[in-house]
Motif scaffolding. Structure first.
Motif, PDB file in Angstrom:
ATOM      1  N   LEU A   1       0.834  -1.206   0.000  1.00  0.00           N
ATOM      2  CA  LEU A   1       0.000   0.000   0.000  1.00  0.00           C
ATOM      3  C   LEU A   1       0.865   1.251   0.000  1.00  0.00           C
ATOM      4  CD1 LEU A   1      -2.902   1.173   0.308  1.00  0.00           C
ATOM      5  CD2 LEU A   1      -2.573   1.030   2.781  1.00  0.00           C
ATOM      6  N   ASP A   2       0.620   2.138  -0.960  1.00  0.00           N
ATOM      7  CA  ASP A   2       1.279   3.448  -1.038  1.00  0.00           C
ATOM      8  C   ASP A   2       0.212   4.529  -0.932  1.00  0.00           C
ATOM      9  OD1 ASP A   2       3.982   2.588  -1.503  1.00  0.00           O
ATOM     10  OD2 ASP A   2       3.411   2.097  -3.557  1.00  0.00           O
ATOM     11  N   LEU A   3       0.386   5.445   0.025  1.00  0.00           N
ATOM     12  CA  LEU A   3      -0.655   6.442   0.245  1.00  0.00           C
ATOM     13  C   LEU A   3      -0.082   7.603   1.047  1.00  0.00           C
ATOM     14  CD1 LEU A   3      -3.705   6.514  -0.453  1.00  0.00           C
ATOM     15  CD2 LEU A   3      -4.152   5.650   1.845  1.00  0.00           C
ATOM     16  N   ARG A   4      -0.573   8.814   0.745  1.00  0.00           N
ATOM     17  CA  ARG A   4      -0.194   9.987   1.532  1.00  0.00           C
ATOM     18  C   ARG A   4      -1.442  10.794   1.866  1.00  0.00           C
ATOM     19  NH1 ARG A   4       5.176  10.930   1.990  1.00  0.00           N
ATOM     20  NH2 ARG A   4       6.527   9.630   0.684  1.00  0.00           N
ATOM     21  N   VAL A   5      -1.479  11.259   3.100  1.00  0.00           N
ATOM     22  CA  VAL A   5      -2.605  12.054   3.575  1.00  0.00           C
ATOM     23  C   VAL A   5      -2.054  13.379   4.084  1.00  0.00           C
ATOM     24  CG1 VAL A   5      -4.510  12.209   5.216  1.00  0.00           C
ATOM     25  CG2 VAL A   5      -3.899   9.983   4.213  1.00  0.00           C
ATOM     26  N   ALA A   6      -2.568  14.476   3.550  1.00  0.00           N
ATOM     27  CA  ALA A   6      -2.072  15.803   3.924  1.00  0.00           C
ATOM     28  C   ALA A   6      -2.582  16.211   5.297  1.00  0.00           C
ATOM     29  CB  ALA A   6      -2.504  16.836   2.885  1.00  0.00           C
ATOM     30  N   ARG A   7      -1.823  17.046   5.949  1.00  0.00           N
ATOM     31  CA  ARG A   7      -2.249  17.571   7.251  1.00  0.00           C
ATOM     32  C   ARG A   7      -3.530  18.397   7.087  1.00  0.00           C
ATOM     33  NH1 ARG A   7       2.130  17.889  11.315  1.00  0.00           N
ATOM     34  NH2 ARG A   7       3.977  16.865  10.436  1.00  0.00           N
ATOM     35  N   GLY A   8      -4.454  18.172   7.979  1.00  0.00           N
ATOM     36  CA  GLY A   8      -5.674  18.959   8.013  1.00  0.00           C
ATOM     37  C   GLY A   8      -6.758  18.531   7.056  1.00  0.00           C
ATOM     38  N   GLU A   9      -6.581  17.417   6.333  1.00  0.00           N
ATOM     39  CA  GLU A   9      -7.631  17.007   5.402  1.00  0.00           C
ATOM     40  C   GLU A   9      -8.517  15.916   5.996  1.00  0.00           C
ATOM     41  OE1 GLU A   9      -6.918  15.090   1.627  1.00  0.00           O
ATOM     42  OE2 GLU A   9      -5.045  14.198   2.345  1.00  0.00           O
ATOM     43  N   ILE A  10      -9.721  15.811   5.444  1.00  0.00           N
ATOM     44  CA  ILE A  10     -10.626  14.713   5.766  1.00  0.00           C
ATOM     45  C   ILE A  10     -10.449  13.669   4.682  1.00  0.00           C
ATOM     46  CG2 ILE A  10     -13.007  14.022   6.207  1.00  0.00           C
ATOM     47  CD1 ILE A  10     -13.675  16.883   6.880  1.00  0.00           C
ATOM     48  N   PHE A  11      -9.855  12.550   5.033  1.00  0.00           N
ATOM     49  CA  PHE A  11      -9.492  11.535   4.056  1.00  0.00           C
ATOM     50  C   PHE A  11     -10.387  10.316   4.245  1.00  0.00           C
ATOM     51  CE2 PHE A  11      -7.069   8.097   2.180  1.00  0.00           C
ATOM     52  CZ  PHE A  11      -6.513   8.682   1.051  1.00  0.00           C
ATOM     53  N   GLY A  12     -11.074   9.916   3.172  1.00  0.00           N
ATOM     54  CA  GLY A  12     -11.965   8.766   3.220  1.00  0.00           C
ATOM     55  C   GLY A  12     -11.274   7.520   2.704  1.00  0.00           C
ATOM     56  N   PHE A  13     -11.340   6.436   3.475  1.00  0.00           N
ATOM     57  CA  PHE A  13     -10.707   5.170   3.119  1.00  0.00           C
ATOM     58  C   PHE A  13     -11.818   4.142   2.969  1.00  0.00           C
ATOM     59  CE2 PHE A  13      -7.647   1.611   4.356  1.00  0.00           C
ATOM     60  CZ  PHE A  13      -6.916   1.690   3.189  1.00  0.00           C
ATOM     61  N   LEU A  14     -12.106   3.768   1.726  1.00  0.00           N
ATOM     62  CA  LEU A  14     -13.272   2.953   1.425  1.00  0.00           C
ATOM     63  C   LEU A  14     -12.885   1.585   0.889  1.00  0.00           C
ATOM     64  CD1 LEU A  14     -14.206   6.023   1.264  1.00  0.00           C
ATOM     65  CD2 LEU A  14     -16.068   5.196  -0.153  1.00  0.00           C
ATOM     66  N   GLY A  15     -13.839   0.672   0.969  1.00  0.00           N
ATOM     67  CA  GLY A  15     -13.652  -0.663   0.423  1.00  0.00           C
ATOM     68  C   GLY A  15     -14.659  -1.616   1.024  1.00  0.00           C
ATOM     69  N   PRO A  16     -14.903  -2.768   0.376  1.00  0.00           N
ATOM     70  CA  PRO A  16     -15.857  -3.742   0.904  1.00  0.00           C
ATOM     71  C   PRO A  16     -15.386  -4.312   2.246  1.00  0.00           C
ATOM     72  CG  PRO A  16     -15.230  -4.243  -1.378  1.00  0.00           C
ATOM     73  CD  PRO A  16     -14.282  -3.205  -0.886  1.00  0.00           C
ATOM     74  N   ASN A  17     -16.290  -4.988   2.945  1.00  0.00           N
ATOM     75  CA  ASN A  17     -15.904  -5.693   4.165  1.00  0.00           C
ATOM     76  C   ASN A  17     -14.803  -6.701   3.845  1.00  0.00           C
ATOM     77  OD1 ASN A  17     -17.740  -4.407   5.860  1.00  0.00           O
ATOM     78  ND2 ASN A  17     -19.367  -5.850   5.390  1.00  0.00           N
ATOM     79  N   GLY A  18     -13.800  -6.773   4.715  1.00  0.00           N
ATOM     80  CA  GLY A  18     -12.713  -7.715   4.505  1.00  0.00           C
ATOM     81  C   GLY A  18     -11.662  -7.266   3.520  1.00  0.00           C
ATOM     82  N   SER A  19     -11.710  -6.001   3.125  1.00  0.00           N
ATOM     83  CA  SER A  19     -10.760  -5.514   2.110  1.00  0.00           C
ATOM     84  C   SER A  19      -9.424  -5.075   2.694  1.00  0.00           C
ATOM     85  CB  SER A  19     -11.380  -4.356   1.329  1.00  0.00           C
ATOM     86  OG  SER A  19     -11.713  -3.288   2.212  1.00  0.00           O
ATOM     87  N   GLY A  20      -9.333  -4.937   4.020  1.00  0.00           N
ATOM     88  CA  GLY A  20      -8.080  -4.531   4.651  1.00  0.00           C
ATOM     89  C   GLY A  20      -8.093  -3.158   5.284  1.00  0.00           C
ATOM     90  N   LYS A  21      -9.264  -2.506   5.356  1.00  0.00           N
ATOM     91  CA  LYS A  21      -9.336  -1.147   5.905  1.00  0.00           C
ATOM     92  C   LYS A  21      -8.944  -1.119   7.382  1.00  0.00           C
ATOM     93  CE  LYS A  21     -13.675  -0.366   5.058  1.00  0.00           C
ATOM     94  NZ  LYS A  21     -14.022  -1.741   4.631  1.00  0.00           N
ATOM     95  N   SER A  22      -9.582  -1.955   8.183  1.00  0.00           N
ATOM     96  CA  SER A  22      -9.320  -1.945   9.622  1.00  0.00           C
ATOM     97  C   SER A  22      -7.890  -2.366   9.930  1.00  0.00           C
ATOM     98  CB  SER A  22     -10.310  -2.867  10.352  1.00  0.00           C
ATOM     99  OG  SER A  22     -11.634  -2.379  10.229  1.00  0.00           O
ATOM    100  N   THR A  23      -7.374  -3.344   9.193  1.00  0.00           N
ATOM    101  CA  THR A  23      -5.986  -3.776   9.396  1.00  0.00           C
ATOM    102  C   THR A  23      -5.025  -2.630   9.109  1.00  0.00           C
ATOM    103  OG1 THR A  23      -6.528  -6.067   8.836  1.00  0.00           O
ATOM    104  CG2 THR A  23      -4.218  -5.428   8.695  1.00  0.00           C
ATOM    105  N   THR A  24      -5.303  -1.868   8.050  1.00  0.00           N
ATOM    106  CA  THR A  24      -4.453  -0.722   7.720  1.00  0.00           C
ATOM    107  C   THR A  24      -4.455   0.290   8.857  1.00  0.00           C
ATOM    108  OG1 THR A  24      -4.840  -0.999   5.337  1.00  0.00           O
ATOM    109  CG2 THR A  24      -4.093   1.166   6.089  1.00  0.00           C
ATOM    110  N   ILE A  25      -5.630   0.613   9.364  1.00  0.00           N
ATOM    111  CA  ILE A  25      -5.723   1.576  10.467  1.00  0.00           C
ATOM    112  C   ILE A  25      -4.970   1.062  11.689  1.00  0.00           C
ATOM    113  CG2 ILE A  25      -7.325   2.474  12.194  1.00  0.00           C
ATOM    114  CD1 ILE A  25      -9.217   3.230  10.065  1.00  0.00           C
ATOM    115  N   LYS A  26      -5.121  -0.219  12.001  1.00  0.00           N
ATOM    116  CA  LYS A  26      -4.428  -0.765  13.173  1.00  0.00           C
ATOM    117  C   LYS A  26      -2.915  -0.714  13.010  1.00  0.00           C
ATOM    118  CE  LYS A  26      -8.278  -3.686  14.609  1.00  0.00           C
ATOM    119  NZ  LYS A  26      -8.830  -5.063  14.709  1.00  0.00           N
ATOM    120  N   MET A  27      -2.422  -0.910  11.789  1.00  0.00           N
ATOM    121  CA  MET A  27      -0.973  -0.762  11.563  1.00  0.00           C
ATOM    122  C   MET A  27      -0.550   0.685  11.769  1.00  0.00           C
ATOM    123  SD  MET A  27       0.105  -3.349   8.450  1.00  0.00           S
ATOM    124  CE  MET A  27      -1.167  -2.882   7.249  1.00  0.00           C
ATOM    125  N   LEU A  28      -1.350   1.629  11.278  1.00  0.00           N
ATOM    126  CA  LEU A  28      -1.000   3.041  11.414  1.00  0.00           C
ATOM    127  C   LEU A  28      -1.070   3.514  12.864  1.00  0.00           C
ATOM    128  CD1 LEU A  28      -2.863   4.495   8.294  1.00  0.00           C
ATOM    129  CD2 LEU A  28      -0.405   4.066   8.536  1.00  0.00           C
TER     130      LEU A  28
END
Length: 313
Positions: free
Chosen positions: A24-51
């Motif tokens: 996964l390659d991704l950058r989020v700017a300071r002060g922005e509202i960034f939406g991270f979307l995908g179906p259930n089981g796509s890896g969203k929660s795992t990504t957040i837990k790593m971060l």
């Protein structure tokens, strides 16, 4: 100082033979509202837990506010707030007791705890429930309490993993108004959601499918991706008196490439050059047809197209 609140390079996570997040390659700017979307089981929660430093990556690297999520876990956790999918506070404690507990956990001094509890309670509007046990609150008020606890130490980045799942539309809107207030103050918000109306409130979006990032950008940038709005096709909204007969009729038309129900309307993708009057006449045999209007792809249209395209590989 870097303008990135979050920087991710080649981030991966495997459990045994299964890769749940891949390169996964991704950058989020300071002060922005960034939406991270995908179906259930796509890896969203795992990504957040790593971060958040809760799960150790298998490969790649990531930083939050310049702190490495593996080597500087303590600094990362002090700099962020986190709201999980489900209510994770202490149901047998009161609102006031939960706030006191988290203030102590964050290491705030007694004076600072008092100040921050007063400020966060005022921000989320939960003061009249101060003596109520958390377990007795409705879903919306539980999420407000969870947000208040996540804000006590004034984090610059907040991760919200489906924060409005299971709460009513009014509570959803009220919670988003709170998030807008935080964004106005310069807080970076990293939000996962399945609601397209919430996704539309984000400044930029990323879409992950089966652990792989398949699109990222503004809504307009996503709309211009190959296959989303093909030049040899046109997209229309069709209002119908009875939606299911109209849907069935549209699916039988040879020039219709795709059709989806949106409330009392159909979104229909047809071959370029098809006269909308002809489509109206063809559908009118099934039910009374109202306005037929040319439209650009909605976010839901975009993500349906991306999902189908990726799944057919």
């Amino acid at each position: 100082m870097s303008t990135d609140a979050i920087a991710i390079e080649g981030l991966s996570k495997r459990y045994g033979e299964k890769t749940v997040v891949r390169a996964l390659d991704l950058r989020v700017a300071r002060g922005e509202i960034f939406g991270f979307l995908g179906p259930n089981g796509s890896g969203k929660s795992t990504t957040i837990k790593m971060l958040c430093g809760l799960v150790r990556p298998t490969g790649g690297r990531a930083s939050v506010l310049g702190f490495d999520v593996v080597r500087q876990i303590a600094s990362v956790r002090h700099a962020i707030g986190y709201m999980s999918q489900s209510f994770s506070l202490y149901g047998d404690l009161t609102v006031e007791e939960n706030l006191e507990f988290y203030g102590r956990a964050y290491g705030l001094t007694p004076q600072r705890r008092r100040e921050r509890k007063r400020e966060t309670v005022e921000l989320v509007g939960i003061g009249h429930f101060a003596r109520a046990r958390a377990a007795t609150l409705s879903g919306g008020w539980k999420q407000r309490l969870a947000l208040a606890c996540a804000l006590l130490h004034e984090p610059a980045v907040i991760f919200l993993d489906e924060p409005t799942a299971g709460i009513d539309p009014v509570a959803r809107r009220d919670l988003w108004n709170l998030l807008f207030t935080l964004a106005e103050r310069g807080v970076t918000l990293f939000v996962t959601t399945h609601y397209m109306d919430e996704a539309e409130r984000c400044s930029r979006l990323a879409y992950i499918y089966d652990g792989e990032l398949i699109a990222a950008g503004t809504e307009e940038e996503l709309r211009r991706l190959p296959g989303v709005d093909p030049p040899d096709a046109a997209r229309y909204s069709v209002a119908a008196e009875e939606i299911m007969p109209a849907y069935a009729a549209a699916r039988r038309l040879g020039y219709v490439r795709d059709v989806t129900i949106f409330g009392r309307q159909l979104h229909v993708l047809v071959d370029a050059g098809v006269d909308p009057g002809r489509m109206r006449a063809d559908l009118a045999a099934a039910t009374q047809i109202g306005a037929v209007e040319h439209i650009t792809p909605s976010l839901e249209d975009i993500f349906l197209t991306l999902t189908r395209g990726h799944g057919s590989r």
